[in-house]
Design an enzyme around this catalytic site. Structure first.
Site, PDB file in Angstrom:
ATOM      1  N   TYR A  43      10.854  18.094  40.078  1.00 12.63           N
ATOM      2  CA  TYR A  43      12.277  17.886  40.351  1.00 12.63           C
ATOM      3  C   TYR A  43      12.671  16.513  39.837  1.00 12.63           C
ATOM      4  CZ  TYR A  43      16.669  16.911  42.605  1.00 12.63           C
ATOM      5  OH  TYR A  43      17.979  16.563  42.798  1.00 12.63           O
ATOM      6  N   ARG A  45      20.877  21.513  35.893  1.00 17.84           N
ATOM      7  CA  ARG A  45      22.090  21.498  36.723  1.00 17.84           C
ATOM      8  C   ARG A  45      23.058  20.463  36.168  1.00 17.84           C
ATOM      9  NH1 ARG A  45      19.871  20.479  42.362  1.00 17.84           N
ATOM     10  NH2 ARG A  45      22.093  20.356  42.796  1.00 17.84           N
ATOM     11  N   ARG A  79      43.459  52.117  45.141  1.00 17.11           N
ATOM     12  CA  ARG A  79      42.225  52.775  44.706  1.00 17.11           C
ATOM     13  C   ARG A  79      41.090  51.794  44.383  1.00 17.11           C
ATOM     14  NH1 ARG A  79      44.373  56.165  40.011  1.00 17.11           N
ATOM     15  NH2 ARG A  79      42.170  56.531  39.591  1.00 17.11           N
ATOM     16  N   LYS A  87      44.786  43.746  43.309  1.00 14.59           N
ATOM     17  CA  LYS A  87      44.172  44.372  42.124  1.00 14.59           C
ATOM     18  C   LYS A  87      44.107  43.449  40.918  1.00 14.59           C
ATOM     19  CE  LYS A  87      46.245  47.834  39.837  1.00 14.59           C
ATOM     20  NZ  LYS A  87      46.559  49.226  39.453  1.00 14.59           N
ATOM     21  N   GLY A 113      51.923  45.633  42.446  1.00 17.85           N
ATOM     22  CA  GLY A 113      51.261  46.779  43.088  1.00 17.85           C
ATOM     23  C   GLY A 113      50.034  46.363  43.884  1.00 17.85           C
TER      24      GLY A 113
HETATM   25  C1  UD1 Z   1      53.952  53.797  34.386  1.00 15.70           C
HETATM   26  C2  UD1 Z   1      55.059  54.447  33.575  1.00 15.70           C
HETATM   27  C3  UD1 Z   1      54.509  55.603  32.774  1.00 15.70           C
HETATM   28  C4  UD1 Z   1      53.374  55.132  31.886  1.00 15.70           C
HETATM   29  C5  UD1 Z   1      52.314  54.419  32.732  1.00 15.70           C
HETATM   30  C6  UD1 Z   1      51.291  53.800  31.854  1.00 15.70           C
HETATM   31  C7  UD1 Z   1      57.102  54.161  34.882  1.00 15.70           C
HETATM   32  C8  UD1 Z   1      58.064  54.798  35.798  1.00 15.70           C
HETATM   33  N1  UD1 Z   1      56.080  54.907  34.466  1.00 15.70           N
HETATM   34  O1  UD1 Z   1      53.525  54.785  35.313  1.00 15.70           O
HETATM   35  O2  UD1 Z   1      55.508  56.184  31.968  1.00 15.70           O
HETATM   36  O3  UD1 Z   1      52.806  56.221  31.185  1.00 15.70           O
HETATM   37  O4  UD1 Z   1      52.910  53.371  33.521  1.00 15.70           O
HETATM   38  O5  UD1 Z   1      50.221  53.338  32.645  1.00 15.70           O
HETATM   39  O6  UD1 Z   1      57.286  53.012  34.510  1.00 15.70           O
HETATM   40  N2  UD1 Z   1      54.560  47.870  39.575  1.00 15.70           N
HETATM   41  C9  UD1 Z   1      55.205  46.863  40.213  1.00 15.70           C
HETATM   42  N3  UD1 Z   1      56.203  47.169  41.084  1.00 15.70           N
HETATM   43  C10 UD1 Z   1      56.574  48.462  41.325  1.00 15.70           C
HETATM   44  C11 UD1 Z   1      55.884  49.481  40.661  1.00 15.70           C
HETATM   45  C12 UD1 Z   1      54.879  49.166  39.783  1.00 15.70           C
HETATM   46  O7  UD1 Z   1      54.923  45.670  40.017  1.00 15.70           O
HETATM   47  O8  UD1 Z   1      57.491  48.655  42.132  1.00 15.70           O
HETATM   48  C13 UD1 Z   1      53.463  47.531  38.658  1.00 15.70           C
HETATM   49  C14 UD1 Z   1      52.129  48.016  39.165  1.00 15.70           C
HETATM   50  O9  UD1 Z   1      51.476  47.008  39.901  1.00 15.70           O
HETATM   51  C15 UD1 Z   1      51.381  48.340  37.882  1.00 15.70           C
HETATM   52  C16 UD1 Z   1      52.487  48.710  36.913  1.00 15.70           C
HETATM   53  O10 UD1 Z   1      53.689  48.188  37.450  1.00 15.70           O
HETATM   54  O11 UD1 Z   1      50.737  47.208  37.371  1.00 15.70           O
HETATM   55  C17 UD1 Z   1      52.594  50.202  36.660  1.00 15.70           C
HETATM   56  O12 UD1 Z   1      52.912  50.834  37.868  1.00 15.70           O
HETATM   57  P1  UD1 Z   1      52.363  52.254  38.221  1.00 15.70           P
HETATM   58  O13 UD1 Z   1      52.930  52.647  39.505  1.00 15.70           O
HETATM   59  O14 UD1 Z   1      50.910  52.289  38.051  1.00 15.70           O
HETATM   60  O15 UD1 Z   1      53.058  53.135  37.088  1.00 15.70           O
HETATM   61  P2  UD1 Z   1      52.551  54.492  36.585  1.00 15.70           P
HETATM   62  O16 UD1 Z   1      52.857  55.525  37.591  1.00 15.70           O
HETATM   63  O17 UD1 Z   1      51.168  54.386  36.105  1.00 15.70           O
END
Ligand code: UD1
Ligand code: CA
Length: 453
Positions: free
Chosen positions: A362, A329, A13, A20, A9
């Site tokens: 120094y 140092r 934000r 991130k 991801g």
């Molecule tokens: C996900 C869960 C949700 C849970 C929550 C907890 C799913 C569908 N939902 O939701 O049930 O309560 O986490 O925080 O799994 N990521 C990828 N590739 C993608 C999508 C996401 O690597 O295609 C990674 C993101 O970088 C992140 C993590 O997976 O680290 C979670 O993704 P995010 O989109 O934040 O899931 P949530 O909507 O929070």
């Protein structure tokens, strides 16, 4: 088991160009914390799914035991796990972690792994006061898990469920391939949800079990700088409490930051606002004054580090006195009972037993013998504009104030250097060395006065 860490991801934000999972918590990328915890479970395969900023992420956390799978488009958590499948050992279960959830404890993960065993599907869940935003755990009348429903797809009734999906799951691996391939994205977010695998498992007759973490913060993720700052405080509070439990005295456990490892002997005390970075060891009876920054250092027993001392690499013997306002140092090595005082900088230099440099000096690229007294304002001129050279001062030398030692130079044992001397040639044992200067006094001198305008 296999471990897959989702880290593709972008983290919009965070409002940052840095991916991130590379934002630091306690001085190290979020993802590095997750990898470290994963390693303690000795996984057969450790795979990180990367996408946004993949090259930077690889570079930052790459290691021989870490493999990377690329997810070009973030089509959902189920799709992300699918990218890692070819790299997994099908004969052992797969644990899914998140690169932005840094503080999960290994003991919690072990509990989930034990509950699931090799054949069941395990979900780490948590009952919270405010479940909004999370996937909800839907159970039947008998309490068995039926499915996980995302907030955006949930009915009014489902949204009232307080048990949430932390996201951390463990699944048998052989069957995961078919389950993930059958996922559909006909949901509110148009994503392939890993959470939908629960229904596939149940259809296949696989039991779904749950486990809970010891603390809620173990499952908190970072989506913003606010959440990052909150988890930093949680982590620092945990570190401070562990130090207190180990017998370290902290003037205020809310005012210490450890960004690395801090090992303390018995009866160590640390005043407020100190920052420890890298590997720091404090032996028995060390006391650290307020506002010190100490990195990669080993501090000997009974040493006193006074306020505002800055150490960026160095070793001290026992009963050394440092500061206030001292700076060590890399390569600074202080013998037992040495003193390095205010506004004294020591770099790549050894100071012998009981040597003292108490004010404004120094000392670079030097070997200072035992019991040498370095007068205020002494400077080792170690750099000729092109190369660095060494200054050697043998035992029991007395260096008068405002001395310059132009390296390379050797000052023999027991020498006395008069105040204000520039030493640019070697001095033999026991000699007195001074530069001939004349003091001139004139009578009748009138100071200029300010012109009236
Ligand atoms: C996900 C869960 C949700 C849970 C929550 C907890 C799913 C569908 N939902 O939701 O049930 O309560 O986490 O925080 O799994 N990521 C990828 N590739 C993608 C999508 C996401 O690597 O295609 C990674 C993101 O970088 C992140 C993590 O997976 O680290 C979670 O993704 P995010 O989109 O934040 O899931 P949530 O909507 O929070
Ligand atoms: Ca999330």
């Amino acid at each position: 088991m296999n471990i897959v860490i989702l880290a593709a991801g972008m983290g919009k934000r965070m409002r940052s160009a840095l991916p991130k999972v590379l934002h630091p918590l306690a001085g190290r990328p979020l993802l590095a914390h997750v990898i470290e915890t994963a390693r303690t479970l000795s996984p057969a395969r450790l795979v990180v799914v990367v996408g946004h900023g993949a090259d930077k992420v690889r570079e930052a956390v790459g290691a021989p035991d870490v493999q990377f799978a690329i997810q070009d488009k973030q089509l959902g958590t189920g799709h992300a796990v699918q990218q890692a499948l070819p790299l997994l050992d099908p004969s052992v279960p797969t644990l899914v972690l998140y690169g932005d959830v840094p503080l999960t404890r290994a003991s919690t993960l072990k509990r989930l792994l034990d509950a699931a065993g090799p054949e069941r599907y395990g979900v780490l869940t948590l009952t919270v006061d405010d479940p909004s935003g999370y996937g909800r755990i839907v159970r039947d009348a008998g309490g068995a898990v039926r499915k996980i429903v995302e907030q955006k797809d949930a009915s009014e009734e489902e949204r009232r469920i307080a048990e949430i999906n932390t996201g951390i799951v463990v699944s048998p691996t052989r069957t995961l391939d078919a389950w993930l391939a059958s996922l559909k994205n006909d949901n509110a977010q148009g994503e392939f949800y890993l959470t939908d695998v629960v229904e596939r498992a149940i259809e296949a007759g696989v039991e779904v079990v749950t486990a809970q973490p010891d603390a809620e913060w173990e499952t908190l993720g970072v989506n913003s700088k606010v959440q990052l700052a909150e988890l930093e405080r949680v982590h620092q509070r945990n570190v401070a409490h562990a130090l207190l439990e180990a017998g370290v005295t902290l003037a205020d456990p809310a005012r210490i930051d450890v960004r690395g490892t801090l090992e303390c002997g018995a009866d160590v005390s640390i005043d407020v606002n100190c920052v420890f970075e890298g590997r720091v060891t404090l032996a028995d009876n060390v006391s650290i004054g307020p506002n010190c920054v100490i990195r990669d250092a080993s501090i000997g027993a009974g040493t006193r580090v006074d306020a505002y001392t800055h150490i960026e690499g160095g070793t001290t013997g026992a009963k050394v006195v440092l500061g206030p306002y001292a700076r060590l140092r890399p390569g600074a090595v202080l013998g037992d009972e040495a003193h390095v005082g205010n506004f004294v900088e020591v770099k790549n230099a050894v100071m012998g037993h009981g040597a003292k440099a108490n004010h404004l000096s120094y000392i670079g690229d030097s070997d200072i013998g035992a019991r040498v007294n370095v007068g205020a304002g002494t400077i080792t001129c170690n750099y000729d504009g092109a190369n660095k050279h060494r200054t050697i001062v043998e035992d029991d030398v007395f260096i008068g104030s405002d001395t310059q030692l132009v390296a390379p130079v050797r000052v023999g044992r027991g020498v006395t250097i008069a105040a204000g001397t520039t030493v640019w040639k070697d001095v033999g044992e026991g000699e007195l060395v001074l530069n001939e200067k004349r003091q001139v006094s004139k009578t009748g001198y009138v100071r200029p006065t300010k012109k009236k305008s």
